[in-house]
Design an enzyme around this catalytic site. Structure first.
Site, PDB file in Angstrom:
ATOM      1  N   SER A   1       0.946  -1.096   0.013  1.00 14.88           N
ATOM      2  CA  SER A   1      -0.035   0.116   0.053  1.00 14.88           C
ATOM      3  C   SER A   1       0.912   1.273   0.097  1.00 14.88           C
ATOM      4  CB  SER A   1      -0.799   0.044   1.258  1.00 14.88           C
ATOM      5  OG  SER A   1      -1.427   1.249   1.293  1.00 14.88           O
TER       6      SER A   1
ATOM      7  N   HIS B   1      -1.510  -1.302  -4.273  1.00 11.98           N
ATOM      8  CA  HIS B   1      -2.713  -0.833  -3.630  1.00 11.98           C
ATOM      9  C   HIS B   1      -2.588   0.685  -3.312  1.00 11.98           C
ATOM     10  CE1 HIS B   1      -6.191  -1.523  -1.223  1.00 11.98           C
ATOM     11  NE2 HIS B   1      -5.609  -0.659  -0.373  1.00 11.98           N
TER      12      HIS B   1
ATOM     13  N   ASP C   1      -4.581   3.844  -1.858  1.00  8.58           N
ATOM     14  CA  ASP C   1      -5.544   4.302  -1.006  1.00  8.58           C
ATOM     15  C   ASP C   1      -5.985   5.739  -1.226  1.00  8.58           C
ATOM     16  OD1 ASP C   1      -5.927   2.125   0.791  1.00  8.58           O
ATOM     17  OD2 ASP C   1      -3.583   2.409   1.198  1.00  8.58           O
TER      18      ASP C   1
ATOM     19  N   MET D   1      -8.387   9.153  -0.158  1.00  4.82           N
ATOM     20  CA  MET D   1      -9.310   9.520   0.916  1.00  4.82           C
ATOM     21  C   MET D   1      -9.948  10.804   0.776  1.00  4.82           C
ATOM     22  SD  MET D   1      -7.198   8.150   4.140  1.00  4.82           S
ATOM     23  CE  MET D   1      -6.343   6.346   4.211  1.00  4.82           C
TER      24      MET D   1
ATOM     25  N   HIS E   1      -8.277   1.563  -3.924  1.00  5.37           N
ATOM     26  CA  HIS E   1      -9.188   1.469  -2.654  1.00  5.37           C
ATOM     27  C   HIS E   1      -9.823   3.048  -2.635  1.00  5.37           C
ATOM     28  CE1 HIS E   1      -9.330   0.563   1.688  1.00  5.37           C
ATOM     29  NE2 HIS E   1     -10.769   0.752   1.157  1.00  5.37           N
TER      30      HIS E   1
ATOM     31  N   MET F   1     -11.783   5.440  -0.452  1.00  4.99           N
ATOM     32  CA  MET F   1     -12.351   5.770   0.717  1.00  4.99           C
ATOM     33  C   MET F   1     -12.845   7.105   0.664  1.00  4.99           C
ATOM     34  SD  MET F   1      -9.394   3.996   3.201  1.00  4.99           S
ATOM     35  CE  MET F   1      -8.280   3.987   1.772  1.00  4.99           C
TER      36      MET F   1
ATOM     37  N   MET G   1     -11.524  -5.216   5.370  1.00  7.81           N
ATOM     38  CA  MET G   1     -10.817  -4.128   6.316  1.00  7.81           C
ATOM     39  C   MET G   1     -10.889  -4.829   7.493  1.00  7.81           C
ATOM     40  SD  MET G   1      -9.957  -1.523   4.216  1.00  7.81           S
ATOM     41  CE  MET G   1      -9.140  -0.956   5.532  1.00  7.81           C
TER      42      MET G   1
ATOM     43  N   ASP H   1      -7.000  -5.732   4.467  1.00  9.68           N
ATOM     44  CA  ASP H   1      -6.111  -4.595   4.221  1.00  9.68           C
ATOM     45  C   ASP H   1      -6.197  -4.201   5.576  1.00  9.68           C
ATOM     46  OD1 ASP H   1      -5.057  -1.978   3.725  1.00  9.68           O
ATOM     47  OD2 ASP H   1      -6.916  -1.378   2.378  1.00  9.68           O
TER      48      ASP H   1
HETATM   49  C1  DX5 Z   1      -6.184   2.243   5.493  1.00  8.43           C
HETATM   50  C2  DX5 Z   1      -5.603   1.638   4.310  1.00  8.43           C
HETATM   51  C3  DX5 Z   1      -4.383   0.667   4.352  1.00  8.43           C
HETATM   52  C4  DX5 Z   1      -3.333   1.079   4.882  1.00  8.43           C
HETATM   53  C5  DX5 Z   1      -2.982  -0.231   5.549  1.00  8.43           C
HETATM   54  O1  DX5 Z   1      -7.188   2.810   5.612  1.00  8.43           O
HETATM   55  O2  DX5 Z   1      -6.761   1.140   3.568  1.00  8.43           O
HETATM   56  O3  DX5 Z   1      -4.416   0.182   2.750  1.00  8.43           O
HETATM   57  O4  DX5 Z   1      -2.306   1.655   4.135  1.00  8.43           O
HETATM   58  O5  DX5 Z   1      -1.652   0.096   6.123  1.00  8.43           O
HETATM   59  P1  DX5 Z   1      -0.833  -0.635   7.279  1.00  8.43           P
HETATM   60  O6  DX5 Z   1      -0.532  -2.024   6.592  1.00  8.43           O
HETATM   61  O7  DX5 Z   1       0.187   0.083   7.670  1.00  8.43           O
HETATM   62  O8  DX5 Z   1      -2.022  -1.165   8.228  1.00  8.43           O
HETATM   63 ZN    ZN Z   2      -6.578   0.241   1.438  1.00 11.53          ZN
END
Ligand code: DX5
Ligand code: ZN
Length: 213
Positions: free
Chosen positions: A5, A30, A32, A34, A63, A65, A134, A172
């Site tokens: 990620s 991956h 993320d 947000m 992903h 969010m 999650m 994740d």
């Molecule tokens: C959290 C993200 C993850 C995050 C995971 O909201 O969706 O993808 O990067 O990070 P680690 O592996 O550090 O928990």
């Molecule tokens: Zn993620």
């Protein structure tokens, strides 16, 4: 499979991060995204990811969010994404969103927050390519793994089998060697990992150890 990620990367030197990543055994990158509304944090957006997409040589696992992810199908497609994951909790018309993602030529993933039971997938499981569970509350890297995820994977596998769905199970949040091993035993297909990989002295090696579990 392993999907590092980018959230845990050094954003001041993404080129160097992509160098080891492209040569590693990682399967997907991956990403993320947000919005500060669906989750209490903001990460990076499309202008940044366009640069990353240009130098990344592996499939992108996006992903989202964010609220109303359907508004961004064409932006995700323009990145050349392989997989577009939307949250069940963010979509009033989930079936339509999945259809839109497929129509755009991408694989469709549906993501569940830790408090959302897998039973809500009953009528969408056969239409999706991946379910992302999650194992932390989304919004931040470096959080502690929620153990209930292991039972959820087993329940999800039963649901997918009953529905004849070939959807992959991705997990994740808080994935490291210890939790990764438990997740594999429970039946996870794809492990997302941020801090464990990017903060390791040798990220490519960390990737390899996760891939071998
Ligand atoms: C959290 C993200 C993850 C995050 C995971 O909201 O969706 O993808 O990067 O990070 P680690 O592996 O550090 O928990
Ligand atoms: Zn993620």
């Amino acid at each position: 499979m392993v999907a590092p990620s980018l959230l845990a990367a050094n954003f001041a030197n993404l080129e160097a991060e992509m160098e080891w990543f492209n040569r590693s055994v990682a399967d997907w990158l991956h990403l993320d995204i947000m919005d500060g509304v669906f989750v209490p944090n903001i990460s990076f957006g499309f202008p940044v990811l366009q640069h990353v997409a240009r130098i990344c040589k592996k499939p992108l696992d996006v992903h989202l969010m964010i609220v109303q992810p359907e508004k961004f199908v064409s932006e995700v497609k323009a990145l050349g994404a392989y997989m577009m994951n939307v949250h069940y909790e963010a979509c009033t018309h989930l079936h339509r969103v999945v259809w839109q993602i497929h129509e755009a030529g991408m694989k469709a993933g549906v993501t569940l927050n830790p408090a959302t039971p897998v039973s809500v997938l009953e009528d969408i499981a056969s239409d999706v390519d991946l379910i992302l569970l999650m194992s932390v509350n989304p919004g931040f890297g470096g959080q502690e793994f929620i153990p209930n995820t292991l039972e959820k994977i087993k329940a999800l596998r039963r649901l997918l089998d009953r529905k004849g769905s070939k959807a992959l199970i991705e997990v994740d949040g808080g994935v490291n060697l210890e939790t990764g091993r438990l997740l594999r035993q429970a039946g996870a297909d794809v492990l997302v990992s941020g801090s464990f990989i990017f903060h390791a002295p040798d990220p490519a090696k960390a990737c390899e150890t996760l891939a071998k579990l």
